[in-house]
Scaffold this active site. Sequence first.
Site, PDB file in Angstrom:
ATOM      1  N   GLU A 161      39.873 -27.312  60.174  1.00 24.58           N
ATOM      2  CA  GLU A 161      39.452 -26.626  58.963  1.00 24.58           C
ATOM      3  C   GLU A 161      38.977 -25.080  59.156  1.00 24.58           C
ATOM      4  O   GLU A 161      37.748 -25.003  58.902  1.00 24.58           O
ATOM      5  CB  GLU A 161      38.252 -27.612  58.184  1.00 24.58           C
ATOM      6  CG  GLU A 161      39.105 -28.716  57.970  1.00 24.58           C
ATOM      7  CD  GLU A 161      37.913 -30.076  57.322  1.00 24.58           C
ATOM      8  OE1 GLU A 161      36.799 -29.532  57.170  1.00 24.58           O
ATOM      9  OE2 GLU A 161      38.173 -31.046  57.015  1.00 24.58           O
ATOM     10  N   ASN A 202      44.475 -28.224  62.156  1.00 23.44           N
ATOM     11  CA  ASN A 202      44.356 -29.431  60.967  1.00 23.44           C
ATOM     12  C   ASN A 202      43.478 -28.993  59.993  1.00 23.44           C
ATOM     13  O   ASN A 202      42.445 -28.129  60.368  1.00 23.44           O
ATOM     14  CB  ASN A 202      43.516 -30.436  61.594  1.00 23.44           C
ATOM     15  CG  ASN A 202      43.953 -31.761  61.076  1.00 23.44           C
ATOM     16  OD1 ASN A 202      44.986 -32.351  60.507  1.00 23.44           O
ATOM     17  ND2 ASN A 202      42.956 -32.504  60.622  1.00 23.44           N
ATOM     18  N   HIS A 238      44.746 -35.204  52.026  1.00 26.28           N
ATOM     19  CA  HIS A 238      43.600 -35.880  50.900  1.00 26.28           C
ATOM     20  C   HIS A 238      44.049 -35.315  49.480  1.00 26.28           C
ATOM     21  O   HIS A 238      43.538 -34.296  49.091  1.00 26.28           O
ATOM     22  CB  HIS A 238      42.122 -35.419  51.328  1.00 26.28           C
ATOM     23  CG  HIS A 238      41.708 -36.048  52.649  1.00 26.28           C
ATOM     24  ND1 HIS A 238      41.442 -37.340  52.835  1.00 26.28           N
ATOM     25  CD2 HIS A 238      41.316 -35.079  53.667  1.00 26.28           C
ATOM     26  CE1 HIS A 238      41.173 -37.487  54.223  1.00 26.28           C
ATOM     27  NE2 HIS A 238      41.074 -36.284  54.835  1.00 26.28           N
ATOM     28  N   GLU A 267      45.486 -37.410  57.426  1.00 23.64           N
ATOM     29  CA  GLU A 267      44.333 -38.058  57.186  1.00 23.64           C
ATOM     30  C   GLU A 267      44.740 -38.470  55.571  1.00 23.64           C
ATOM     31  O   GLU A 267      44.110 -38.425  54.556  1.00 23.64           O
ATOM     32  CB  GLU A 267      43.068 -37.024  56.918  1.00 23.64           C
ATOM     33  CG  GLU A 267      42.900 -36.474  58.448  1.00 23.64           C
ATOM     34  CD  GLU A 267      41.658 -35.637  58.231  1.00 23.64           C
ATOM     35  OE1 GLU A 267      40.956 -35.788  57.542  1.00 23.64           O
ATOM     36  OE2 GLU A 267      41.614 -34.835  59.141  1.00 23.64           O
ATOM     37  N   ASP A 269      45.116 -39.811  52.057  1.00 27.77           N
ATOM     38  CA  ASP A 269      44.874 -40.752  50.796  1.00 27.77           C
ATOM     39  C   ASP A 269      44.743 -40.177  49.514  1.00 27.77           C
ATOM     40  O   ASP A 269      45.247 -38.988  49.466  1.00 27.77           O
ATOM     41  CB  ASP A 269      43.329 -41.176  51.117  1.00 27.77           C
ATOM     42  CG  ASP A 269      42.352 -40.107  51.437  1.00 27.77           C
ATOM     43  OD1 ASP A 269      42.503 -38.922  50.800  1.00 27.77           O
ATOM     44  OD2 ASP A 269      41.261 -40.299  52.023  1.00 27.77           O
TER      45      ASP A 269
END
Length: 347
Positions: A161, A202, A238, A267, A269
């Site tokens: 990030e 990432n 995400h 990651e 979802d």
Amino acid sequence: MRKTTTRLRLAGALAALLLSAGAPVAQADEQEPPTLAELAQRHGRYFGSATDNPELTDEPYKAVLGTEFDMITPGNGMKWYATEPQQGVFDFSKGDEIVNLARANHQRVRGHTLVWHSQLPGWLTSRAWTADELRAVLKKHIQTEVRHYKGRIYAWDVVNEAFNEDGTYRETIFYKTLGPGYIADALRWAHQADPKAALYLNDYNVEGIGPKSDAYHQLVKELKAQGVPIDGFGLQAHLALQYGYPSTLEDNLRRFSRLGLDTALTEVDVRMYVPADEAKLAMQAQWYRDMTEACLAVRRCVGITLWDYTDKYSWIPAFFEGEGAALPWDEQLEPKPAYFAIREALK
């Protein structure tokens, strides 16, 4: 190997079909349905899940974790606050627990994460550092952790990030003190400590083509030109139903591949406003299918990791009020439409 509840349910469904077709039920038990990992392996991909130490006392949860997936990411146990709680005092017990569990289940591990602005220990954030001091602290942290896990980690999220939504550098303690060169340094130091581990940048909200993913694309070109070791780009994925699906995901994966990088959905979802209903779950299933198909369509997209696989242990409700139901298994570890959509995509 211990059967998961999911596999038993799938076997049961198969038995019912065979029975209705007049076939002997015994055949259902002989043909155990493949796991997500086994289906992904047929495409040369992995299918993984994050996990965290508190849930490892949940045996039914661990049974699914240990069989459906072939790649594990520690959700918190390898972050700076956990691994160096006091300056120069390292504690790898949480990460070790997950690495040892993965090894026992013949699973690989993605290391997460070496450099991040969040979840830093107080000793690091509560004082001002000179550039020389912080460089030494950062190098020691990265190399001590990577050396500890040398040979046991498939890939590291080295820097997590690093950019804002508009593509400018995030004003982290590292950026403000060291400038943008901290990213190249972190990659070099990690590579020195374990030359065989794949090294990733990432981030979230980089699934589609836009200012933030453009910034990473430009950074990777610069790093490559400087000979900095970098192997992959992680797209966290995400997603949220209310913000729309990133329709340029496949094109975005391709352009990073053209730079010579592997990519991974790291990651995943897909959250929604709760309560969930049939329409939302159907849309969520379609998104999971689309993401899986996008990865399969791009040769250098190496795999997909769910950010834990069950709503029971999802981070979403604690961080997004009124949202949840983001994962392919519900809170009772029952597979949802998203689970079967992933299976269809992997077939």
